[in-house]
Design a protein around this motif. Structure first.
Motif, PDB file in Angstrom:
ATOM      1  N   ARG A   1      -4.384   6.503   1.042  1.00 62.05           N
ATOM      2  CA  ARG A   1      -5.169   5.581   0.205  1.00 62.05           C
ATOM      3  C   ARG A   1      -4.771   4.146   0.513  1.00 62.05           C
ATOM      4  O   ARG A   1      -3.690   3.701   0.169  1.00 62.05           O
ATOM      5  CB  ARG A   1      -4.960   5.875  -1.291  1.00 62.05           C
ATOM      6  N   ASN A   2      -5.659   3.429   1.163  1.00 65.75           N
ATOM      7  CA  ASN A   2      -5.495   2.004   1.462  1.00 65.75           C
ATOM      8  C   ASN A   2      -6.769   1.260   1.079  1.00 65.75           C
ATOM      9  O   ASN A   2      -7.815   1.862   0.832  1.00 65.75           O
ATOM     10  CB  ASN A   2      -5.221   1.774   2.945  1.00 65.75           C
ATOM     11  N   LEU A   3      -6.668  -0.054   1.049  1.00 73.93           N
ATOM     12  CA  LEU A   3      -7.833  -0.937   0.886  1.00 73.93           C
ATOM     13  C   LEU A   3      -8.646  -0.640  -0.369  1.00 73.93           C
ATOM     14  O   LEU A   3      -9.842  -0.369  -0.321  1.00 73.93           O
ATOM     15  CB  LEU A   3      -8.751  -0.863   2.113  1.00 73.93           C
TER      16      LEU A   3
ATOM     17  N   ALA B   1     -13.967   2.025  -4.442  1.00 71.69           N
ATOM     18  CA  ALA B   1     -13.808   2.756  -3.181  1.00 71.69           C
ATOM     19  C   ALA B   1     -12.413   2.557  -2.596  1.00 71.69           C
ATOM     20  O   ALA B   1     -11.769   1.530  -2.810  1.00 71.69           O
ATOM     21  CB  ALA B   1     -14.863   2.297  -2.184  1.00 71.69           C
ATOM     22  N   THR B   2     -11.946   3.564  -1.857  1.00 74.28           N
ATOM     23  CA  THR B   2     -10.706   3.456  -1.080  1.00 74.28           C
ATOM     24  C   THR B   2     -10.920   4.144   0.262  1.00 74.28           C
ATOM     25  O   THR B   2     -11.862   4.926   0.438  1.00 74.28           O
ATOM     26  CB  THR B   2      -9.504   4.109  -1.784  1.00 74.28           C
ATOM     27  N   LEU B   3     -10.019   3.863   1.211  1.00 72.07           N
ATOM     28  CA  LEU B   3     -10.120   4.450   2.555  1.00 72.07           C
ATOM     29  C   LEU B   3      -8.824   5.151   2.936  1.00 72.07           C
ATOM     30  O   LEU B   3      -7.731   4.686   2.601  1.00 72.07           O
ATOM     31  CB  LEU B   3     -10.399   3.359   3.595  1.00 72.07           C
TER      32      LEU B   3
ATOM     33  N   MET C   1       0.868  -1.184   0.000  1.00 72.33           N
ATOM     34  CA  MET C   1       0.000   0.000   0.000  1.00 72.33           C
ATOM     35  C   MET C   1       0.897   1.224   0.000  1.00 72.33           C
ATOM     36  O   MET C   1       1.229   1.785   1.042  1.00 72.33           O
ATOM     37  CB  MET C   1      -0.923  -0.017   1.214  1.00 72.33           C
ATOM     38  N   GLU C   2       1.309   1.644  -1.207  1.00 69.12           N
ATOM     39  CA  GLU C   2       2.328   2.682  -1.293  1.00 69.12           C
ATOM     40  C   GLU C   2       1.811   4.060  -0.922  1.00 69.12           C
ATOM     41  O   GLU C   2       2.607   4.940  -0.576  1.00 69.12           O
ATOM     42  CB  GLU C   2       2.955   2.705  -2.686  1.00 69.12           C
ATOM     43  N   SER C   3       0.525   4.287  -0.979  1.00 73.14           N
ATOM     44  CA  SER C   3      -0.011   5.586  -0.562  1.00 73.14           C
ATOM     45  C   SER C   3      -0.216   5.583   0.950  1.00 73.14           C
ATOM     46  O   SER C   3      -1.327   5.719   1.459  1.00 73.14           O
ATOM     47  CB  SER C   3      -1.320   5.899  -1.287  1.00 73.14           C
TER      48      SER C   3
ATOM     49  N   GLY D   1     -10.570   7.561   0.920  1.00 76.70           N
ATOM     50  CA  GLY D   1      -9.214   7.554   0.413  1.00 76.70           C
ATOM     51  C   GLY D   1      -9.089   8.362  -0.863  1.00 76.70           C
ATOM     52  O   GLY D   1     -10.077   8.677  -1.532  1.00 76.70           O
ATOM     53  N   THR D   2      -7.865   8.728  -1.198  1.00 76.99           N
ATOM     54  CA  THR D   2      -7.642   9.381  -2.490  1.00 76.99           C
ATOM     55  C   THR D   2      -7.997   8.396  -3.603  1.00 76.99           C
ATOM     56  O   THR D   2      -7.889   7.184  -3.464  1.00 76.99           O
ATOM     57  CB  THR D   2      -6.184   9.834  -2.632  1.00 76.99           C
TER      58      THR D   2
END
Length: 408
Positions: A172-174, A262-264, A51-53, A242-243
């Motif tokens: 930004r994850n998941l 979707a992101t978180l 998860m690079e962000s 997330g972004t």
């Protein structure tokens, strides 16, 4: 059927029925949605993937005399210092600078730092993982001299226990689904999915499929801002959307998206995290990143929650994207199911292509199992989201009509 308060009462009394999402899927096949919904209180999901962000906020505390940091390196990796005097943000994908510009003082130190990564490359993700593991990290900073901050520079060593705040804030994850990467060109490509061999030599996918947290809550009905989660072996929270949050992605009849959706944005105290679940990594000829274990508990408030969680790998799809075309919108070879991906091979234009996951399915299962144990032991209760995540975000690209684009 039940509320989060009622579920928490059962958790605190150690009477809650908690299943991993794989256990739920198997039990739905045996007993059906209605009966399962009556039995289970919480379903745990999990993933362990790059998860690079992601990144960490650190507050160092002031030395004497004090300093207003404006440039800073942690083990040779630049951290952003453009806000508080000794506040830093260290990005997981920031590479170490080995150019000899001063942040690494000698060759011996450079060799020692490079040897700490098995890939012989160091980045922000490695430094974050080292701090979480309790290892010392070398800090060098340059200050802006002012009347209230007279110090010009500092060199020292820090650990997680010698700084004030150390928490992950991940923009930004998941990802709620992602792509499958292939290479239809004639040379190897080095990407954020890892190496892609030419002439469709391999395929790589990054989402754990039916284990994935947001694929089991496709309309984000129970996950929202303020939801408590398992983050890096500690407790974290959903901080915001997330972004690149794109809930308007096209969806199947089961409501799961056919691609990135979707992101978180997540937050959590890194001082309580476990190095087992936070690991620096490096992608050859692409750069560093951070592997994270994240688990999301889904409260069984009604039968719909169970129905959504019952989705199987054969019911989930991802697009196969050709990275050989160097454009934002790349051609794809259609959709494949996660059951096909996890079989180890897929067929593209009549050719069998070997497939590998970027996510660790084994560790994703362990995340879900660990979170299950925490809840069963009364150590982890659920939170009621303070706000829902937006369901209407479009994806805006930065196209410039008439711009000259050099693709070489």
């Amino acid at each position: 059927m039940r509320t989060i308060d009622e579920i928490n009462e059962k958790i605190q009394a150690k009477r809650a029925v908690v299943w991993t999402v794989e256990e739920l899927k198997a039990n739905v096949v045996e007993m059906g949605v209605k009966k399962v919904a009556q039995m289970v209180d919480v379903v745990t999901t999990g993933t362990f993937e790059p998860m690079e962000s992601s990144g960490a906020i650190l507050n160092l505390g002031q030395p004497d005399p004090p300093i207003k940091i404006r440039q800073c390196w942690l083990d040779g990796v630049a951290a952003y210092a453009g806000f508080g005097a000794v506040d830093l943000y260290l990005g997981a994908s920031q590479s170490a600078d080995y150019s000899g510009s001063g942040e690494v003082s000698d060759l011996e130190e450079l060799r020692e730092m490079r040897s700490r990564s098995p890939q012989q490359e160091l980045g922000g993700g490695h430094v974050i993982a080292d701090l979480i593991a309790g290892k010392p990290v070398k800090l060098r900073a340059i200050g802006q001299v002012t009347d209230c901050y007279p110090r010009a520079s500092i060199e020292t060593t820090i650990t997680r226990d010698t700084i004030n705040q150390f928490y992950l804030y991940n923009p930004r994850n998941l990802y709620q689904n992602f792509i499958v990467g292939v290479n239809g060109g004639d040379r190897p490509l080095f990407t954020y999915l890892g190496p892609l061999q030419p002439q469709l030599g391999n395929a790589v996918f990054s989402n754990p499929g039916a284990l994935s947290p947001l694929l089991n809550d496709p309309d984000l009905q129970v996950v929202g801002i303020g939801s408590r989660i398992f983050l890096g072996g500690g407790i974290g929270y959903v901080a915001w959307e997330g972004t690149q949050h794109f809930p308007l992605q096209k969806r199947l009849p089961n409501r799961t998206p056919i691609g990135p959706a979707a992101t978180l944005a997540l937050i959590g105290d890194a001082k309580q995290m476990d190095a087992r679940w936070v690991r620096g990594c490096y992608f050859k000829s692409y750069g560093p990143s951070l592997m994270l274990g994240i688990g999301v508990p889904l409260p069984v408030l009604n039968e719909t929650v169970v129905e959504r969680c019952a989705v199987r790998d054969e019911d989930l799809v991802a697009p196969v994207v050709d990275f050989a075309i160097p454009r934002r919108v790349r051609p794809n070879f259609g959709l494949v199911s996660y059951a096909q991906l996890k079989s180890g091979q897929i067929t593209i234009d009549g050719k069998r292509v070997r497939v590998a996951p970027l996510a660790s399915i084994f560790l994703a299962r362990q995340v879900a199992e660990t979170l299950k144990q925490w809840i069963e032991q009364g150590e982890f209760t659920l939170t009621q989201p303070v706000a829902s995540l937006p369901s209407d975000r479009p994806f805006l690209a930065q196209d410039r009509w008439g711009a000259q684009i050099n693709l070489e």
